[in-house]
Design an enzyme around this catalytic site. Structure first.
Site, PDB file in Angstrom:
ATOM      1  N   GLN A   1      -8.194  -0.876 -16.677  1.00 17.95           N
ATOM      2  CA  GLN A   1      -8.750  -1.815 -15.693  1.00 17.95           C
ATOM      3  C   GLN A   1     -10.075  -1.303 -15.134  1.00 17.95           C
ATOM      4  O   GLN A   1     -11.045  -2.063 -14.977  1.00 17.95           O
ATOM      5  CB  GLN A   1      -7.753  -2.020 -14.558  1.00 17.95           C
ATOM      6  CG  GLN A   1      -8.339  -2.760 -13.349  1.00 17.95           C
ATOM      7  CD  GLN A   1      -7.310  -3.063 -12.297  1.00 17.95           C
ATOM      8  OE1 GLN A   1      -6.565  -4.019 -12.433  1.00 17.95           O
ATOM      9  NE2 GLN A   1      -7.254  -2.278 -11.229  1.00 17.95           N
TER      10      GLN A   1
ATOM     11  N   LEU B   1       0.811  -1.219   0.000  1.00 16.54           N
ATOM     12  CA  LEU B   1       0.000   0.000   0.000  1.00 16.54           C
ATOM     13  C   LEU B   1       0.847   1.273   0.000  1.00 16.54           C
ATOM     14  O   LEU B   1       1.883   1.349   0.656  1.00 16.54           O
ATOM     15  CB  LEU B   1      -0.906   0.037   1.245  1.00 16.54           C
ATOM     16  CG  LEU B   1      -1.902  -1.113   1.424  1.00 16.54           C
ATOM     17  CD1 LEU B   1      -2.892  -0.764   2.529  1.00 16.54           C
ATOM     18  CD2 LEU B   1      -2.633  -1.455   0.134  1.00 16.54           C
TER      19      LEU B   1
ATOM     20  N   SER C   1       2.907   0.639  -6.748  1.00 14.66           N
ATOM     21  CA  SER C   1       3.682  -0.297  -5.929  1.00 14.66           C
ATOM     22  C   SER C   1       4.958  -0.703  -6.658  1.00 14.66           C
ATOM     23  O   SER C   1       5.931  -1.129  -6.036  1.00 14.66           O
ATOM     24  CB  SER C   1       2.852  -1.546  -5.633  1.00 14.66           C
ATOM     25  OG  SER C   1       1.641  -1.167  -5.043  1.00 14.66           O
TER      26      SER C   1
ATOM     27  N   LYS D   1      -5.515   5.315 -12.009  1.00 14.85           N
ATOM     28  CA  LYS D   1      -4.155   5.025 -12.483  1.00 14.85           C
ATOM     29  C   LYS D   1      -4.187   3.849 -13.473  1.00 14.85           C
ATOM     30  O   LYS D   1      -3.544   3.884 -14.511  1.00 14.85           O
ATOM     31  CB  LYS D   1      -3.279   4.718 -11.265  1.00 14.85           C
ATOM     32  CG  LYS D   1      -2.045   3.914 -11.519  1.00 14.85           C
ATOM     33  CD  LYS D   1      -0.923   4.766 -12.031  1.00 14.85           C
ATOM     34  CE  LYS D   1       0.406   4.049 -12.039  1.00 14.85           C
ATOM     35  NZ  LYS D   1       0.363   2.641 -12.288  1.00 14.85           N
TER      36      LYS D   1
ATOM     37  N   GLY E   1      -1.749   6.275  -2.678  1.00 17.59           N
ATOM     38  CA  GLY E   1      -2.822   6.103  -3.665  1.00 17.59           C
ATOM     39  C   GLY E   1      -3.900   5.171  -3.134  1.00 17.59           C
ATOM     40  O   GLY E   1      -5.105   5.432  -3.264  1.00 17.59           O
ATOM     41  N   HIS E   2      -3.475   4.053  -2.525  1.00 18.70           N
ATOM     42  CA  HIS E   2      -4.453   3.111  -1.949  1.00 18.70           C
ATOM     43  C   HIS E   2      -5.240   3.782  -0.821  1.00 18.70           C
ATOM     44  O   HIS E   2      -6.439   3.546  -0.656  1.00 18.70           O
ATOM     45  CB  HIS E   2      -3.746   1.875  -1.394  1.00 18.70           C
ATOM     46  CG  HIS E   2      -3.064   1.033  -2.431  1.00 18.70           C
ATOM     47  ND1 HIS E   2      -1.699   0.972  -2.545  1.00 18.70           N
ATOM     48  CD2 HIS E   2      -3.559   0.229  -3.399  1.00 18.70           C
ATOM     49  CE1 HIS E   2      -1.377   0.148  -3.537  1.00 18.70           C
ATOM     50  NE2 HIS E   2      -2.490  -0.313  -4.067  1.00 18.70           N
TER      51      HIS E   2
HETATM   52  O1  PAF Z   1      -5.343  -3.009  -9.299  1.00 24.91           O
HETATM   53  C1  PAF Z   1      -5.007  -4.001  -8.613  1.00 24.91           C
HETATM   54  O2  PAF Z   1      -4.333  -3.887  -7.593  1.00 24.91           O
HETATM   55  C2  PAF Z   1      -5.440  -5.376  -9.083  1.00 24.91           C
HETATM   56  O3  PAF Z   1      -5.433  -5.473 -10.478  1.00 24.91           O
HETATM   57  C3  PAF Z   1      -6.793  -5.810  -8.493  1.00 24.91           C
HETATM   58  C4  PAF Z   1      -7.914  -4.921  -8.983  1.00 24.91           C
HETATM   59  C5  PAF Z   1      -6.739  -5.782  -6.980  1.00 24.91           C
HETATM   60  C6  PAF Z   1      -7.115  -7.243  -8.935  1.00 24.91           C
HETATM   61  O4  PAF Z   1      -6.142  -8.131  -8.525  1.00 24.91           O
END
Ligand code: PAF
Length: 311
Positions: A186, A65, A219, A182, A68-69
């Site tokens: 996705q 982490l 990360s 970011k 950003g998280h």
């Molecule tokens: O963005 C991430 O950290 C990963 O792709 C996720 C969404 C946790 C899926 O493993």
């Protein structure tokens, strides 16, 4: 195609013996957090919360982490009364040549950070909990997942991401789930998948957090040498310049070509720097095809960086 549940599979596997509910990790007096490792315990705790009228926000992560998280956690807390984080380094989204083995794993430190952000529960499943022996299902996805960006260079990535996120949404049944912008493609893939499969969870995107010099937090930034770290912000600088030029009337393809040249001169090997429709991720050639997003992926030394920006 699917991972074996071998003891070499990393931290999540080493925790299989610790499948009990309510393990409290005392990282410090101020950072006590509940960590569960199995779906049964997770569902029991979440059911308790739901019976009490609470709403649940999920922040899916692979750990390691950073700020950003934490911004995702803050956003989750704005939308739900309880915030949970999943921490699972998902093998199905890594190609064999990628960094699954080397990916940073730091559950105790992560749990402490999540606790400091006033999160409620960490779900850190063992690998066998997610991919039990005989597991044989992988989502087949199109639309934004086949836009010719990340998928062109990492063909196995989004089927793995979509599968793990679908599993997490089923296991947690959260009211909302938070993803960072970011990983822009996705975010679009997950949003499409959740809509197509009728998940009731609302998918929420959160803007990228950056270092003072513009480098997007990731990360994987820990892989950068000191010299590379000094150069890394030039990717985002080139994207910003490109946005400026497009808004100044420069033809999109001309502005992109200039950005590719700048990034190559800085020492990157570029996979793509492209302008796409911000929702469909379809190619665009004019600013009138609004909203437009620039997306980039480029490797510096051994570290592949991705970034994006709104036009
Ligand atoms: O963005 C991430 O950290 C990963 O792709 C996720 C969404 C946790 C899926 O493993």
């Amino acid at each position: 195609m699917f991972p074996e549940t071998s003891p070499a599979s990393g931290y999540n596997e080493r925790k299989t013996q610790r499948q009990f509910m309510g393990q409290v990790l005392a990282a410090s007096a101020a950072s006590r957090i509940e960590i569960v490792h199995d779906v049964g315990s997770l569902r029991a705790r979440l059911a308790q919360w739901r019976r009490a009228g609470e709403t649940i926000g999920l922040v899916p992560t692979m750990g390691a982490l950073h700020a950003g998280h934490i911004s995702l956690v803050r956003e989750a807390k704005r939308h739900a009364t309880r915030t949970m984080m999943s921490i699972f380094v998902n093998p199905t989204q890594f190609a064999p040549s990628e960094d699954f083995g080397a990916y940073p794993r730091s559950l105790e430190a992560d749990a402490a950070k999540f606790a400091s952000a006033e999160g409620d529960l960490v779900f850190a499943p063992a690998i066998g909990e997610i991919y039990p022996p005989g597991f044989a299902t992988l989502l087949s996805i199109g639309g934004p997942a086949t836009a010719g960006l990340e998928d062109r260079f990492r063909p196995a990535h989004f089927p793995g991401v979509a599968t793990i996120v679908a599993k997490l949404l089923n296991q947690c049944r959260p009211d909302i789930a938070i993803f960072g912008e970011k990983d822009y493609q996705q975010l679009k893939v997950v949003t499409r998948m959740a809509r197509d499969l009728d998940f009731e969870t609302k998918i929420i995107g959160v803007p990228t957090v950056r270092e003072a010099d513009g480098l997007a937090l990731s990360s994987r930034n820990v892989y950068l040498s000191a010299k590379e770290r000094a150069v890394a912000p030039s990717l985002f600088a080139a994207l910003r310049r490109c946005v400026h030029d497009i808004n100044d009337g420069v033809i999109i393809e001309t502005a992109l070509a200039a950005a590719r040249k700048t990034v190559a001169a800085a020492g990157f090997v570029t996979d793509y720097i492209e302008a796409r429709h911000a929702e469909s991720l379809a190619p665009v050639t004019s600013r009138e095809e609004w909203p437009v997003r620039l997306l980039a992926a480029a490797t510096l030394g051994k570290t592949r960086l991705i970034d994006n920006i709104a036009v």
